[in-house]
Design an enzyme around this catalytic site. Structure first.
Site, PDB file in Angstrom:
ATOM      1  N   ALA A  63       0.843  -1.195   0.000  1.00 16.64           N
ATOM      2  CA  ALA A  63       0.000   0.000   0.000  1.00 16.64           C
ATOM      3  C   ALA A  63       0.879   1.246   0.000  1.00 16.64           C
ATOM      4  O   ALA A  63       2.009   1.212   0.489  1.00 16.64           O
ATOM      5  CB  ALA A  63      -0.875  -0.007   1.246  1.00 16.64           C
ATOM      6  N   GLY A 104       0.812  -5.088   1.031  1.00 16.99           N
ATOM      7  CA  GLY A 104      -0.260  -5.219   0.045  1.00 16.99           C
ATOM      8  C   GLY A 104       0.243  -5.804  -1.269  1.00 16.99           C
ATOM      9  O   GLY A 104      -0.533  -6.432  -2.007  1.00 16.99           O
ATOM     10  N   GLU A 107       0.121  -9.353  -0.737  1.00 15.64           N
ATOM     11  CA  GLU A 107      -1.295  -9.739  -0.667  1.00 15.64           C
ATOM     12  C   GLU A 107      -1.911  -9.819  -2.071  1.00 15.64           C
ATOM     13  O   GLU A 107      -2.746 -10.670  -2.341  1.00 15.64           O
ATOM     14  CB  GLU A 107      -2.066  -8.751   0.211  1.00 15.64           C
ATOM     15  N   GLU A 127       3.789  -5.056   7.763  1.00 18.03           N
ATOM     16  CA  GLU A 127       2.802  -4.102   8.303  1.00 18.03           C
ATOM     17  C   GLU A 127       2.993  -3.841   9.790  1.00 18.03           C
ATOM     18  O   GLU A 127       2.753  -2.736  10.279  1.00 18.03           O
ATOM     19  CB  GLU A 127       1.378  -4.611   8.060  1.00 18.03           C
TER      20      GLU A 127
HETATM   21  N1  CAA Z   1       4.530   3.412   0.033  1.00 17.67           N
HETATM   22  C1  CAA Z   1       4.983   4.612  -0.372  1.00 17.67           C
HETATM   23  N2  CAA Z   1       6.281   4.874  -0.606  1.00 17.67           N
HETATM   24  C2  CAA Z   1       7.146   3.868  -0.428  1.00 17.67           C
HETATM   25  C3  CAA Z   1       6.748   2.585  -0.011  1.00 17.67           C
HETATM   26  C4  CAA Z   1       5.366   2.370   0.210  1.00 17.67           C
HETATM   27  N3  CAA Z   1       4.878   1.184   0.588  1.00 17.67           N
HETATM   28  N4  CAA Z   1       7.839   1.802   0.084  1.00 17.67           N
HETATM   29  C5  CAA Z   1       8.882   2.559  -0.271  1.00 17.67           C
HETATM   30  N5  CAA Z   1       8.471   3.813  -0.586  1.00 17.67           N
HETATM   31  C6  CAA Z   1       9.282   4.922  -1.065  1.00 17.67           C
HETATM   32  C7  CAA Z   1      10.185   5.483   0.032  1.00 17.67           C
HETATM   33  O1  CAA Z   1       9.494   6.427   0.816  1.00 17.67           O
HETATM   34  C8  CAA Z   1      11.296   6.097  -0.781  1.00 17.67           C
HETATM   35  O2  CAA Z   1      10.821   7.322  -1.260  1.00 17.67           O
HETATM   36  P1  CAA Z   1      11.796   8.604  -1.344  1.00 17.67           P
HETATM   37  O3  CAA Z   1      12.886   8.188  -2.297  1.00 17.67           O
HETATM   38  O4  CAA Z   1      10.917   9.677  -1.844  1.00 17.67           O
HETATM   39  O5  CAA Z   1      12.297   8.833   0.049  1.00 17.67           O
HETATM   40  C9  CAA Z   1      11.406   5.171  -1.994  1.00 17.67           C
HETATM   41  O6  CAA Z   1      10.182   4.436  -2.044  1.00 17.67           O
HETATM   42  C10 CAA Z   1      12.533   4.171  -1.899  1.00 17.67           C
HETATM   43  O7  CAA Z   1      12.449   3.508  -0.638  1.00 17.67           O
HETATM   44  P2  CAA Z   1      13.752   3.216   0.244  1.00 17.67           P
HETATM   45  O8  CAA Z   1      14.570   4.433   0.342  1.00 17.67           O
HETATM   46  O9  CAA Z   1      13.283   2.583   1.485  1.00 17.67           O
HETATM   47  O10 CAA Z   1      14.523   2.180  -0.704  1.00 17.67           O
HETATM   48  P3  CAA Z   1      15.167   0.780  -0.364  1.00 17.67           P
HETATM   49  O11 CAA Z   1      15.594   0.230  -1.666  1.00 17.67           O
HETATM   50  O12 CAA Z   1      16.166   0.923   0.731  1.00 17.67           O
HETATM   51  O13 CAA Z   1      13.978  -0.126   0.221  1.00 17.67           O
HETATM   52  C11 CAA Z   1      11.803  -1.182   0.302  1.00 17.67           C
HETATM   53  C12 CAA Z   1      12.872  -0.463  -0.575  1.00 17.67           C
HETATM   54  C13 CAA Z   1      12.364  -2.525   0.786  1.00 17.67           C
HETATM   55  C14 CAA Z   1      10.605  -1.389  -0.552  1.00 17.67           C
HETATM   56  C15 CAA Z   1      11.496  -0.301   1.524  1.00 17.67           C
HETATM   57  O14 CAA Z   1      11.178   0.999   1.072  1.00 17.67           O
HETATM   58  C16 CAA Z   1      10.337  -0.777   2.358  1.00 17.67           C
HETATM   59  O15 CAA Z   1      10.512  -1.623   3.195  1.00 17.67           O
HETATM   60  N6  CAA Z   1       9.144  -0.186   2.120  1.00 17.67           N
HETATM   61  C17 CAA Z   1       8.008  -0.414   2.998  1.00 17.67           C
HETATM   62  C18 CAA Z   1       7.258  -1.626   2.635  1.00 17.67           C
HETATM   63  C19 CAA Z   1       6.053  -1.751   3.524  1.00 17.67           C
HETATM   64  O16 CAA Z   1       6.082  -1.518   4.708  1.00 17.67           O
HETATM   65  N7  CAA Z   1       4.941  -2.179   2.920  1.00 17.67           N
HETATM   66  C20 CAA Z   1       3.719  -2.391   3.629  1.00 17.67           C
HETATM   67  C21 CAA Z   1       2.819  -1.219   3.424  1.00 17.67           C
HETATM   68  S1  CAA Z   1       1.383  -1.364   4.421  1.00 17.67           S
HETATM   69  C22 CAA Z   1       0.349  -2.331   3.525  1.00 17.67           C
HETATM   70  O17 CAA Z   1       0.675  -2.785   2.463  1.00 17.67           O
HETATM   71  C23 CAA Z   1      -0.979  -2.517   4.194  1.00 17.67           C
HETATM   72  C24 CAA Z   1      -1.858  -3.469   3.532  1.00 17.67           C
HETATM   73  O18 CAA Z   1      -1.987  -4.572   3.997  1.00 17.67           O
HETATM   74  C25 CAA Z   1      -2.680  -3.077   2.390  1.00 17.67           C
END
Ligand code: CAA
Length: 708
Positions: A63, A104, A107, A127
């Site tokens: 998400a 997500g 998912e 999450e």
């Molecule tokens: N939503 C929005 N932006 C996101 C994102 C997300 N889920 N995941 C990463 N980004 C963005 C970051 O904010 C960053 O943006 P900026 O460059 O503008 O700062 C960019 O993507 C790159 O991210 P990282 O700097 O973290 O890059 P990385 O290569 O070190 O890591 C990653 C990449 C492993 C995807 C890491 O960003 C990460 O762990 N993201 C979070 C994933 C997460 O928690 N997902 C669950 C979301 S909640 C959900 O999905 C609920 C549900 O059940 C529906």
């Protein structure tokens, strides 16, 4: 025309490529376009199977976290509804998973009938790190695919698993030979499914995910984790949702999951953890540093001093595969240091966290030396010797003589002036502070201290190296104690003073641990060493000496040789790692209070909380005003990763916003006035706090030092 999706139909297949950079976050626009693409494929009689893939990008990081708490998060199509629709299609849908499939994103893959991954892909439901549970069917579909125990492990840890592990668990149906061949192999797999007339959705592997589990599985699990979870909501909800997966039909389980998710999304805990997520992504964004800033190559590192800190820092580099020379003045100290490192690794081997082969590989990267001439070719030298300015300056003079041009010279000082250290070299642009926290190989925080003359490339190189070491690097300006220890000072001071005024050791620490601190401040001083904090005070008598009560009780403990855990006695008594209250502490506090003319009284938990926490917060706000910290969220990261502040409270300054800045200011003023001369001396509100409240600001998160 679709901006976020590349759609192609060929050879009976619809290929839906997600192209929403950088990580295919499933925001509303992508959800809408994905639904349209699925409907298009469904309606096309020439399409018999569908493949969803990340086109030149990771499959999906889940998400869009920016949308949480905004109307866009729930705007149609909701991810949950989109996935339900996907499951109604009577054509096999295959997720071709590259890079990451998280939250997500995973998912979405779980809602597909089939999943093919590439060898370097990673999968996870992180999450919980955002104070949430998977909210688009993950809690119900994953246990039906891989069983409850494995699903529980993934959701509670929030950690990623690699592609091979995912295949073993049954999360994947297959693995491509390489990332490049993923789409091609996914197409071949789809044709194979069509040839054998495979169903759009195969039978779930675990029709009854809870079968085989003892009846009291969940209650026992809860009991075992209770103290670790403290007041955290998300882990409890994960267990509740998984319990539902074992007892309810899918539809009912999904409904319960949705309800739990909604409550968590609205919680202050999730807001705090989302704040931390963005804090970690913003922390490296600095004025004067960009993607174009040159980064120096770091192939070899040298550490000066093989004591606890030096050894721990050496381990950080060896763990990251970087060769390290460890320098000591005496052979015995060097041998002892190397032995300590080996014994730390051996403990990791015993705990199954490292194989013997990995331990040997890391030890091979470590090389002991007694000769400065041997470190002349190091790209980065980190000094970790005794905390004394003249001693450190002497080391830097020597480094300036022996190190090659372009080497970065770093000091691990926790309090001293980096500019004064840099000034004894002919290359202050190459000098920087790297304040590791003990135990250095475990703690995530690294304070990077930017001196007056530190070069942009020196700083950028250290931020890059911190990332390689897996550290959260927070840049601080030069001041006593930098961000973390400078804030620790008033926090500790109030705790020590409250002991004299009538609070007990256990009361103070309990108030703090109840708030979610990993440790009370007094237990922390016992761990860090009362002798260590005494020496720091000794170096600052000029600024604290006017207050005779200042940490007086700790001074007396020091005089009595009660240094904390290392002498089995400090604020507490210790038997091994077990601590208990010391009956002599209160009489000691009474005696000192009497000598100082402090009238003892009953101290409420609220007063302990307010004085310790609000003076900590006040100092953080002052650091912003001075420009020592770049932004308030950097300060939060320091305290979460270096001092055990609960991430689910968002760090001290996020916590301050949640309590209300005006309330905090009012309380500080109240104690300043109520505590007489002591209050006047120490409990002065930071001018920036006063300005913020006067201007009606309720948030400091968005402010940077530059703005205010
Ligand atoms: N939503 C929005 N932006 C996101 C994102 C997300 N889920 N995941 C990463 N980004 C963005 C970051 O904010 C960053 O943006 P900026 O460059 O503008 O700062 C960019 O993507 C790159 O991210 P990282 O700097 O973290 O890059 P990385 O290569 O070190 O890591 C990653 C990449 C492993 C995807 C890491 O960003 C990460 O762990 N993201 C979070 C994933 C997460 O928690 N997902 C669950 C979301 S909640 C959900 O999905 C609920 C549900 O059940 C529906």
């Amino acid at each position: 025309m679709s901006a976020l999706i590349n759609y192609r139909a060929e050879h009976r297949l619809a290929l839906i490529g997600l192209v929403h950079a950088p990580v295919n976050a499933l925001g509303q626009a992508l959800r809408r376009e994905l639904l349209q693409a699925l409907e298009r494929a469904n309606a096309d009689p020439a399409v018999d199977a569908i493949i969803i893939h990340g086109e030149g990008l990771p499959f999906s990081a889940g998400a869009d976290i920016h949308e949480f708490g905004t109307p866009r998060a729930v705007a149609a199509p909701h991810l949950r509804a989109l996935l339900l629709r996907l499951q109604q299609l009577n054509k096999p849908v295959i997720a071709a998973l590259s890079g990451v499939a998280l939250g997500g994103g995973l998912e979405l893959a779980l809602a597909c009938g089939y999943r093919i991954g590439e060898p370097t892909a990673c999968f996870g439901l992180p999450e919980i790190k955002l104070g949430l549970i998977p909210g688009a069917g993950g809690t119900q579909r994953l246990p039906r695919l891989i069983g409850v125990q494995a699903a529980l492990d993934m959701m509670i840890s929030g950690q990623m698993i690699n592609a091979r592990h995912a295949l073993e668990l049954g999360l994947l149906d297959g693995l491509s030979k390489s990332a490049q061949s993923l789409l091609h192999e996914a197409c071949a797999f789809a044709h194979e499914l069509l040839e054998r007339d495979a169903p759009a959705f195969p039978e779930p592997r675990w029709r009854f995910p809870g079968s085989g589990l003892p009846d009291d599985f969940f209650s026992q699990y809860r009991l075992a984790q209770q103290s670790r979870w403290q007041g955290q909501l998300a882990p409890q909800s994960v267990v509740k949702a998984l319990e539902a997966a074992c007892t309810l039909p899918l539809t009912d389980g999904l409904a319960l999951e949705a309800e739990l998710f909604k409550a968590l999304e609205a919680s202050s805990q999730s807001a705090a953890l989302r704040h931390v997520f963005f804090a970690e992504r913003n922390v490296g964004k600095l004025p004067g540093i960009s993607a174009d800033t040159p980064i120096r190559l770091i192939r070899k590192v040298a550490i000066i001093g093989a004591g606890t800190m030096g050894g721990g820092i050496a381990m950080c580099f060896a763990n990251a595969g970087i060769p390290v020379a460890l320098l000591e003045l005496k052979a015995q100290a060097l041998e002892h240091g190397l032995m300590q490192i080996r014994s730390h690794y051996q403990i990791s081997v015993q705990r199954g966290k490292l194989t013997t082969a990995q331990m040997e590989q890391r030890m091979e990267l470590l090389h002991g030396t007694l000769d400065y001439a041997e470190i002349g070719d190091a790209d980065l030298v980190i000094e970790a010797v005794f905390e004394s300015l003249p001693i450190k300056q002497q080391v830097f003079r020597t480094l300036d003589e022996v190190c090659k041009p372009g080497a970065i010279l770093a000091s691990n000082t926790s309090t001293l002036d980096i500019d004064a250290i840099a000034s004894v070299t002919r290359r202050p642009g190459d000098v920087i502070g790297l304040h590791f926290f003990s135990p250095a190989s475990v703690m995530r925080l690294l304070e990077v201290v930017r001196g007056r003359d530190t070069g942009a490339d020196t700083l950028a190189t250290m931020l890059a190296i911190a990332k390689r070491l897996g550290k959260v690097a927070v840049v601080s300006g030069v001041c006593f104690g930098f961000i973390g220890n400078r804030m620790l000072e008033p926090y500790s001071r109030e705790a020590h003073r409250l002991l004299l005024e009538g609070a007990s050791v256990a009361q103070i620490d309990r108030v703090l641990t109840d708030l979610g601190m990993a440790m009370g401040v007094l237990a922390m001083h016992d761990l860090a060493g009362i002798d260590v904090s005494y020496l720091i005070r000794e170096s600052r008598r000029d600024v604290i000496g006017h207050d005779r009560s200042y940490c007086r009780i700790a001074d007396v403990l020091f005089e009595q040789g009660r240094y904390g855990q290392k002498t089995a006695r400090g604020f507490y008594l210790y038997e091994g790692r077990q601590r208990r209250e010391d009956g002599e502490l209160i009489p000691l506090a009474e005696r000192i209070a009497h000598e100082l003319g402090i009238v003892r009284r009953v101290i409420s938990n609220e007063e302990v909380h307010d004085r310790c926490l609000f003076m900590l917060i006040n100092e953080g706000i002052q650091l912003l005003d001075e420009g020592i910290a770049q932004r308030s969220s950097d300060i939060d990261l320091v305290w979460i990763n270096g001092y055990g502040f609960a991430a689910w409270r968002g760090g001290p300054l996020h916590y301050a916003e949640s309590l209300g800045l005006a309330h905090i200011l009012e309380r500080i003023r109240h104690y300043r006035d109520a505590l007489g001369a002591y209050g006047q001396m120490w409990l002065q509100p930071a001018p920036l706090l006063e300005r913020l409240v006067a201007a009606g600001h309720t948030r400091i998160e968005t402010l940077t030092a530059k703005d205010i």
